[in-house]
Design an enzyme around this catalytic site. Sequence first.
Site, PDB file in Angstrom:
ATOM      1  N   GLN A  15      14.948  -8.732  -3.407  1.00 38.23           N
ATOM      2  CA  GLN A  15      13.611  -9.337  -3.259  1.00 38.23           C
ATOM      3  C   GLN A  15      13.177 -10.009  -4.565  1.00 38.23           C
ATOM      4  OE1 GLN A  15      10.099  -7.477  -1.208  1.00 38.23           O
ATOM      5  NE2 GLN A  15       9.503  -6.913  -3.271  1.00 38.23           N
ATOM      6  N   GLN A  64       7.587  -9.758   7.709  1.00 39.38           N
ATOM      7  CA  GLN A  64       8.817  -9.292   7.080  1.00 39.38           C
ATOM      8  C   GLN A  64       9.446  -8.095   7.790  1.00 39.38           C
ATOM      9  OE1 GLN A  64       6.641  -8.461   3.250  1.00 39.38           O
ATOM     10  NE2 GLN A  64       8.065  -6.772   3.087  1.00 39.38           N
ATOM     11  N   GLY A 110       8.806  -4.546  -8.541  1.00 44.80           N
ATOM     12  CA  GLY A 110       9.733  -3.487  -8.958  1.00 44.80           C
ATOM     13  C   GLY A 110      11.183  -3.929  -8.802  1.00 44.80           C
ATOM     14  N   HIS A 131       4.368   1.914  -8.074  1.00 49.56           N
ATOM     15  CA  HIS A 131       3.328   0.879  -8.020  1.00 49.56           C
ATOM     16  C   HIS A 131       2.400   1.000  -9.234  1.00 49.56           C
ATOM     17  CE1 HIS A 131       4.101   1.325  -3.541  1.00 49.56           C
ATOM     18  NE2 HIS A 131       4.274   0.039  -3.724  1.00 49.56           N
ATOM     19  N   SER A 173       7.780   4.163  -0.569  1.00 49.04           N
ATOM     20  CA  SER A 173       6.884   4.654   0.487  1.00 49.04           C
ATOM     21  C   SER A 173       7.691   5.195   1.668  1.00 49.04           C
ATOM     22  CB  SER A 173       5.979   3.518   0.977  1.00 49.04           C
ATOM     23  OG  SER A 173       5.260   2.997  -0.118  1.00 49.04           O
ATOM     24  N   ARG A 174       8.881   4.651   1.875  1.00 50.02           N
ATOM     25  CA  ARG A 174       9.690   5.081   3.029  1.00 50.02           C
ATOM     26  C   ARG A 174      10.326   6.456   2.811  1.00 50.02           C
ATOM     27  NH1 ARG A 174      10.683  -0.829   3.765  1.00 50.02           N
ATOM     28  NH2 ARG A 174       9.856  -1.328   5.830  1.00 50.02           N
ATOM     29  N   GLY A 206       0.807  -1.214   0.000  1.00 51.47           N
ATOM     30  CA  GLY A 206       0.000   0.000   0.000  1.00 51.47           C
ATOM     31  C   GLY A 206       0.839   1.263   0.000  1.00 51.47           C
ATOM     32  N   ASP A 251      13.603  -3.171  -5.498  1.00 49.38           N
ATOM     33  CA  ASP A 251      13.854  -4.217  -4.500  1.00 49.38           C
ATOM     34  C   ASP A 251      14.528  -5.385  -5.211  1.00 49.38           C
ATOM     35  OD1 ASP A 251      12.530  -3.030  -2.105  1.00 49.38           O
ATOM     36  OD2 ASP A 251      10.845  -3.002  -3.479  1.00 49.38           O
TER      37      ASP A 251
HETATM   38  O1  PAF Z   1       7.751  -5.051  -2.014  1.00 49.75           O
HETATM   39  C1  PAF Z   1       6.788  -5.084  -1.227  1.00 49.75           C
HETATM   40  O2  PAF Z   1       5.976  -4.148  -1.173  1.00 49.75           O
HETATM   41  C2  PAF Z   1       6.623  -6.291  -0.318  1.00 49.75           C
HETATM   42  O3  PAF Z   1       7.854  -6.786   0.100  1.00 49.75           O
HETATM   43  C3  PAF Z   1       5.753  -7.387  -0.936  1.00 49.75           C
HETATM   44  C4  PAF Z   1       6.393  -7.985  -2.177  1.00 49.75           C
HETATM   45  C5  PAF Z   1       4.376  -6.831  -1.280  1.00 49.75           C
HETATM   46  C6  PAF Z   1       5.565  -8.532   0.073  1.00 49.75           C
HETATM   47  O4  PAF Z   1       4.983  -8.078   1.250  1.00 49.75           O
END
Ligand code: PAF
Length: 283
Positions: free
Chosen positions: A155, A61, A149, A37, A188-189, A31, A152
């Site tokens: 990730q 997380q 994205g 996004h 967002s941060r 969010g 990250d």
């Molecule tokens: O990148 C994010 O916003 C989060 O790490 C994700 C992939 C939605 C998992 O909570």
Amino acid sequence: METVTHTEAVRGHVEQARSRGATVALVPTMGDLHEGHLALMAEGRRCADVLVASIFVNPLQFGPREDFQAYPRALERDAVKLDGAGADLLFAPSTETIYPRGLAATTRVEVPELTDILCGAARPGHFTGVATVVNILFNIVRPHVALFGEKDYQQLRIIRRMAADLQMDVEIRGMPTRRAPDGLALSSRNRYLSPFERARAPELYHTLRDTALALERGQRDIPALEGAAAARLAAAGFGVDYVSIREAETLATPHTATRTFVVLGAARLGAARLIDNVTADIP
Ligand code: PAF
């Protein structure tokens, strides 16, 4: 766009779509949606018939001293943005819906080799939390394609590895980082930055970009490049977690035959921990 909070409701929508031959894209988010996004939503809209967005601030997380409580939540505003972006369904589950047996008892997904390095070293358990929730969201939504994205970067590599290792029938698509005009990666941060810190923040990107350029120009003393980049960030007022040059595909330490690099950095500025990365290709 419809907003649903329960697994059965999502499954109903997706089953209906799949039974008429429609393809489904999922954009998982936490969010507080920004242009980055929305670019993922646009690609999801383009590449599938049905676009599902999820918003879930995943407690699994976040470390005990991290910003789970403070993480920006803006569900109503986000729903308006998603509607504008052409999403068909917003899945906004509660913690109980995602982890019905509670956080401590839930089954976790471990992705060896990739989760304990770089950001994983500074944030123990973080990527296991990410892999676990993404797996759960995939099992609920059953998308054909899922979009993430490239900001990250680690990730994205972990999710790709998980999907490959667990032989998941989903395409993982990475999308380029969206940046403010001064280069700062959208996040967002970034909200945590004071105006003074915000003015300094693009230095992270500029430092990683210059390091990638140095690689492309033939410099190969990796420790020296990493050290110089970390020193530049420290001089600009960042608390540096790491600057690291890795093989772009595997995140392994580069060797003499490496041709595709990624320069990754994580650094703190006030209350914000910023991450970014730039790739470098050597012909
Ligand atoms: O990148 C994010 O916003 C989060 O790490 C994700 C992939 C939605 C998992 O909570």
